[in-house]
Design a protein around this motif. Structure first.
Motif, PDB file in Angstrom:
ATOM      1  N   ALA A  64       0.832  -1.211   0.000  1.00  0.00           N
ATOM      2  CA  ALA A  64       0.000   0.000   0.000  1.00  0.00           C
ATOM      3  C   ALA A  64       0.861   1.253   0.000  1.00  0.00           C
ATOM      4  CB  ALA A  64      -0.945   0.002   1.199  1.00  0.00           C
ATOM      5  N   ILE A  65       2.049   1.174   0.608  1.00  0.00           N
ATOM      6  CA  ILE A  65       2.980   2.306   0.496  1.00  0.00           C
ATOM      7  C   ILE A  65       3.310   2.548  -0.971  1.00  0.00           C
ATOM      8  CG2 ILE A  65       5.322   3.092   1.007  1.00  0.00           C
ATOM      9  CD1 ILE A  65       5.122   1.688   3.694  1.00  0.00           C
ATOM     10  N   THR A  66       3.615   1.472  -1.690  1.00  0.00           N
ATOM     11  CA  THR A  66       3.937   1.597  -3.118  1.00  0.00           C
ATOM     12  C   THR A  66       2.738   2.072  -3.919  1.00  0.00           C
ATOM     13  OG1 THR A  66       5.551  -0.197  -2.915  1.00  0.00           O
ATOM     14  CG2 THR A  66       4.781   0.340  -5.135  1.00  0.00           C
ATOM     15  N   GLN A  67       1.580   1.486  -3.646  1.00  0.00           N
ATOM     16  CA  GLN A  67       0.377   1.724  -4.447  1.00  0.00           C
ATOM     17  C   GLN A  67      -0.241   3.086  -4.173  1.00  0.00           C
ATOM     18  OE1 GLN A  67      -0.759  -0.362  -6.684  1.00  0.00           O
ATOM     19  NE2 GLN A  67      -2.892   0.196  -7.076  1.00  0.00           N
ATOM     20  N   VAL A  68      -0.235   3.521  -2.913  1.00  0.00           N
ATOM     21  CA  VAL A  68      -1.042   4.682  -2.520  1.00  0.00           C
ATOM     22  C   VAL A  68      -0.238   5.756  -1.795  1.00  0.00           C
ATOM     23  CG1 VAL A  68      -3.064   5.421  -1.229  1.00  0.00           C
ATOM     24  CG2 VAL A  68      -3.067   3.179  -2.301  1.00  0.00           C
ATOM     25  N   VAL A  69       0.515   5.333  -0.773  1.00  0.00           N
ATOM     26  CA  VAL A  69       1.115   6.325   0.124  1.00  0.00           C
ATOM     27  C   VAL A  69       2.207   7.127  -0.569  1.00  0.00           C
ATOM     28  CG1 VAL A  69       2.286   6.683   2.317  1.00  0.00           C
ATOM     29  CG2 VAL A  69       0.540   4.913   2.126  1.00  0.00           C
ATOM     30  N   ALA A  70       3.101   6.463  -1.287  1.00  0.00           N
ATOM     31  CA  ALA A  70       4.185   7.190  -1.957  1.00  0.00           C
ATOM     32  C   ALA A  70       3.659   8.191  -2.987  1.00  0.00           C
ATOM     33  CB  ALA A  70       5.165   6.208  -2.595  1.00  0.00           C
ATOM     34  N   PRO A  71       2.689   7.798  -3.856  1.00  0.00           N
ATOM     35  CA  PRO A  71       2.122   8.804  -4.771  1.00  0.00           C
ATOM     36  C   PRO A  71       1.449   9.963  -4.027  1.00  0.00           C
ATOM     37  CG  PRO A  71       1.589   6.598  -5.533  1.00  0.00           C
ATOM     38  CD  PRO A  71       2.190   6.448  -4.164  1.00  0.00           C
ATOM     39  N   ALA A  72       0.765   9.661  -2.913  1.00  0.00           N
ATOM     40  CA  ALA A  72       0.129  10.733  -2.140  1.00  0.00           C
ATOM     41  C   ALA A  72       1.178  11.671  -1.553  1.00  0.00           C
ATOM     42  CB  ALA A  72      -0.735  10.132  -1.031  1.00  0.00           C
ATOM     43  N   LEU A  73       2.267  11.101  -1.057  1.00  0.00           N
ATOM     44  CA  LEU A  73       3.346  11.920  -0.499  1.00  0.00           C
ATOM     45  C   LEU A  73       3.923  12.841  -1.567  1.00  0.00           C
ATOM     46  CD1 LEU A  73       6.133  10.716   1.897  1.00  0.00           C
ATOM     47  CD2 LEU A  73       6.718  12.072  -0.092  1.00  0.00           C
ATOM     48  N   ALA A  74       4.147  12.306  -2.770  1.00  0.00           N
ATOM     49  CA  ALA A  74       4.693  13.123  -3.861  1.00  0.00           C
ATOM     50  C   ALA A  74       3.745  14.257  -4.220  1.00  0.00           C
ATOM     51  CB  ALA A  74       4.972  12.248  -5.080  1.00  0.00           C
ATOM     52  N   ALA A  75       2.446  13.960  -4.263  1.00  0.00           N
ATOM     53  CA  ALA A  75       1.462  14.991  -4.604  1.00  0.00           C
ATOM     54  C   ALA A  75       1.395  16.073  -3.536  1.00  0.00           C
ATOM     55  CB  ALA A  75       0.095  14.345  -4.798  1.00  0.00           C
ATOM     56  N   LEU A  76       1.461  15.674  -2.269  1.00  0.00           N
ATOM     57  CA  LEU A  76       1.389  16.650  -1.185  1.00  0.00           C
ATOM     58  C   LEU A  76       2.611  17.560  -1.152  1.00  0.00           C
ATOM     59  CD1 LEU A  76      -0.090  14.439   1.681  1.00  0.00           C
ATOM     60  CD2 LEU A  76      -1.177  16.436   0.630  1.00  0.00           C
ATOM     61  N   ARG A  77       3.753  17.049  -1.569  1.00  0.00           N
ATOM     62  CA  ARG A  77       4.959  17.885  -1.607  1.00  0.00           C
ATOM     63  C   ARG A  77       4.787  19.056  -2.574  1.00  0.00           C
ATOM     64  NH1 ARG A  77       9.801  15.721   0.372  1.00  0.00           N
ATOM     65  NH2 ARG A  77      11.007  16.730  -1.275  1.00  0.00           N
ATOM     66  N   VAL A  78       3.902  18.883  -3.554  1.00  0.00           N
ATOM     67  CA  VAL A  78       3.626  19.952  -4.527  1.00  0.00           C
ATOM     68  C   VAL A  78       2.456  20.810  -4.070  1.00  0.00           C
ATOM     69  CG1 VAL A  78       2.939  20.452  -6.903  1.00  0.00           C
ATOM     70  CG2 VAL A  78       4.550  18.587  -6.429  1.00  0.00           C
ATOM     71  N   SER A  79       1.335  20.146  -3.683  1.00  0.00           N
ATOM     72  CA  SER A  79       0.112  20.892  -3.377  1.00  0.00           C
ATOM     73  C   SER A  79       0.088  21.469  -1.966  1.00  0.00           C
ATOM     74  CB  SER A  79      -1.109  19.982  -3.564  1.00  0.00           C
ATOM     75  OG  SER A  79      -1.078  18.901  -2.642  1.00  0.00           O
ATOM     76  N   ALA A  80       0.780  20.837  -1.034  1.00  0.00           N
ATOM     77  CA  ALA A  80       0.785  21.306   0.354  1.00  0.00           C
ATOM     78  C   ALA A  80       2.188  21.123   0.925  1.00  0.00           C
ATOM     79  CB  ALA A  80      -0.250  20.547   1.173  1.00  0.00           C
ATOM     80  N   PRO A  81       3.146  21.930   0.476  1.00  0.00           N
ATOM     81  CA  PRO A  81       4.553  21.716   0.865  1.00  0.00           C
ATOM     82  C   PRO A  81       4.827  21.879   2.349  1.00  0.00           C
ATOM     83  CG  PRO A  81       4.277  23.803  -0.304  1.00  0.00           C
ATOM     84  CD  PRO A  81       2.990  23.069  -0.447  1.00  0.00           C
ATOM     85  N   ASP A  82       3.927  22.521   3.088  1.00  0.00           N
ATOM     86  CA  ASP A  82       4.128  22.689   4.526  1.00  0.00           C
ATOM     87  C   ASP A  82       3.559  21.532   5.341  1.00  0.00           C
ATOM     88  OD1 ASP A  82       5.468  25.121   4.253  1.00  0.00           O
ATOM     89  OD2 ASP A  82       3.595  26.262   4.204  1.00  0.00           O
TER      90      ASP A  82
ATOM     91  N   ILE B 155      -3.368   2.409   7.449  1.00  0.00           N
ATOM     92  CA  ILE B 155      -3.875   1.740   6.251  1.00  0.00           C
ATOM     93  C   ILE B 155      -3.813   0.245   6.527  1.00  0.00           C
ATOM     94  CG2 ILE B 155      -3.504   1.303   3.799  1.00  0.00           C
ATOM     95  CD1 ILE B 155      -2.477   4.132   3.547  1.00  0.00           C
ATOM     96  N   THR B 156      -4.974  -0.400   6.461  1.00  0.00           N
ATOM     97  CA  THR B 156      -5.072  -1.780   6.893  1.00  0.00           C
ATOM     98  C   THR B 156      -6.104  -2.511   6.043  1.00  0.00           C
ATOM     99  OG1 THR B 156      -5.429  -3.201   8.832  1.00  0.00           O
ATOM    100  CG2 THR B 156      -6.801  -1.238   8.648  1.00  0.00           C
ATOM    101  N   GLU B 157      -6.288  -3.792   6.331  1.00  0.00           N
ATOM    102  CA  GLU B 157      -7.255  -4.610   5.614  1.00  0.00           C
ATOM    103  C   GLU B 157      -8.589  -4.570   6.347  1.00  0.00           C
ATOM    104  OE1 GLU B 157      -4.383  -5.655   6.809  1.00  0.00           O
ATOM    105  OE2 GLU B 157      -3.180  -6.630   5.258  1.00  0.00           O
ATOM    106  N   GLU B 158      -9.661  -4.509   5.569  1.00  0.00           N
ATOM    107  CA  GLU B 158     -10.985  -4.385   6.166  1.00  0.00           C
ATOM    108  C   GLU B 158     -11.311  -5.551   7.089  1.00  0.00           C
ATOM    109  OE1 GLU B 158     -14.478  -4.805   3.582  1.00  0.00           O
ATOM    110  OE2 GLU B 158     -15.159  -2.890   4.378  1.00  0.00           O
ATOM    111  N   TYR B 159     -10.864  -6.752   6.738  1.00  0.00           N
ATOM    112  CA  TYR B 159     -11.241  -7.905   7.553  1.00  0.00           C
ATOM    113  C   TYR B 159     -10.504  -7.954   8.879  1.00  0.00           C
ATOM    114  CZ  TYR B 159      -7.453  -9.496   4.464  1.00  0.00           C
ATOM    115  OH  TYR B 159      -6.294  -9.580   3.728  1.00  0.00           O
ATOM    116  N   ARG B 160      -9.532  -7.079   9.106  1.00  0.00           N
ATOM    117  CA  ARG B 160      -8.868  -6.986  10.401  1.00  0.00           C
ATOM    118  C   ARG B 160      -9.324  -5.757  11.169  1.00  0.00           C
ATOM    119  NH1 ARG B 160      -6.080 -10.869  13.367  1.00  0.00           N
ATOM    120  NH2 ARG B 160      -5.579 -12.470  11.862  1.00  0.00           N
TER     121      ARG B 160
END
Length: 298
Positions: A102-120, A146-151
């Motif tokens: 999930a870091i690869t799939q979601v978190v890393a892209p979100a981090l990259a986007a936030l560095r541009v849109s919300a640098p603070d 970020i976790t699995e729904e069944y847990r």
């Protein structure tokens, strides 16, 4: 008056089951936890704990007070979110706990986007298995899990969750396996194989065992690893077969209805309206192609 700090200690004890474990979660000594609980019992005038050796359980009064403690904690989170919104909330840090794929799939892209849109806004990421992230969230070690729904208990009123994505499980086969090269694999055809699975406690293991049970057999577990790259290496070496989430390692689709992993993000109830949480939530949703939304829409 009840000291709210002692309510936090009671909640930690309810979550972790022992004074020692609660002390570790709160970064206190066991002696300090015991003193806080004794003081809380004195404040409320009721016995809150039933002691059995090293473990303790809550009395009826203790369970009642924990419910109120959860409500108090949610209100405090909501108050913090309201004040942050009043002050714009455009600056700060959010601690995220997520499993590796999930870091690869979601978190890393979100981090990259936030560095541009919300640098603070700083996103600090901790690689942690899904089943371990929720306790960290409840203990205040992270702000979003970020976790699995069944847990994730759907009836846990201490948490607010929102869905991210769903992925099927694929079969991994050794190159020399008789079924290698097939477009799809029936799990029942793997009943006589050795299996590589995750360790006990990892929710993926539960999914694999249930899927095999529904296919009419119990997997013969020979090797274990929580690292899907290691699982793939063992399978390629001929150690056995495996069933893994597709975003972790791409394999052969399961014939028929494949097991699914529903991935969700969770926050402590009351914090969902915090502007920093909202920014991170919408960045995560954008990373999986979902539109941004407010909590009231989620």
């Amino acid at each position: 008056m009840i000291d709210p700090r002692r309510l936090r200690v009671l909640r930690a004890l309810a979550d972790h089951g022992t004074v020692t474990a609660a002390a570790q979660a709160l970064h206190l000594t066991p002696s300090a936890v015991s003193q806080q609980l004794a003081a809380l019992e004195s404040e409320v005038g009721h016995e809150l704990l039933r002691r059995r050796g090293r473990r303790v359980s809550l009395t009826a009064a203790g369970e009642l007070l924990v419910r109120h403690a959860n409500a108090v904690a949610a209100e405090l989170e909501r108050a913090q979110a309201t004040l942050a919104a009043f002050g714009s909330g455009a600056t700060g840090r959010v601690e995220v706990g997520s499993f590796a794929s999930a870091i690869t799939q979601v978190v890393a892209p979100a981090l990259a986007a936030l560095r541009v849109s919300a640098p603070d806004v700083t996103l600090r990421v901790r690689d942690v298995e899904g089943h371990a992230s929720v306790p960290l969230l409840l203990d205040g070690e992270i702000d979003l899990a970020i976790t699995e729904e069944y847990r994730l208990r759907t009836d846990d009123r201490r948490l607010t969750r929102f869905p991210l994505y769903t992925e099927p499980f694929d079969v991994l086969l050794p190159p020399v396996h008789p079924l290698a090269g097939r477009a799809e694999v029936d799990l029942a055809d793997l009943a006589d194989d050795d299996w590589v699975v995750t360790l006990p406690g990892n929710p993926v293991r539960d999914v694999v065992q249930l899927a095999c049970e529904q296919a009419g057999f119990a997997p013969r577990i020979t090797h274990t690893s929580d690292d899907f790259r290691a699982t793939g290496a063992l399978v390629r070496a001929g150690a056995g077969v495996a069933l893994v989430p597709r975003n972790a390692v791409r394999g052969v689709p399961v014939r028929g209805t494949a097991p699914l992993r529903r991935v969700v993000a969770a926050v402590r109830r009351g914090s969902e309206d915090h502007p920093l949480i909202g920014l991170v939530r919408n960045a995560l949703l954008a990373a999986v192609g979902q539109p941004a939304r407010t909590y009231s829409e989620s």
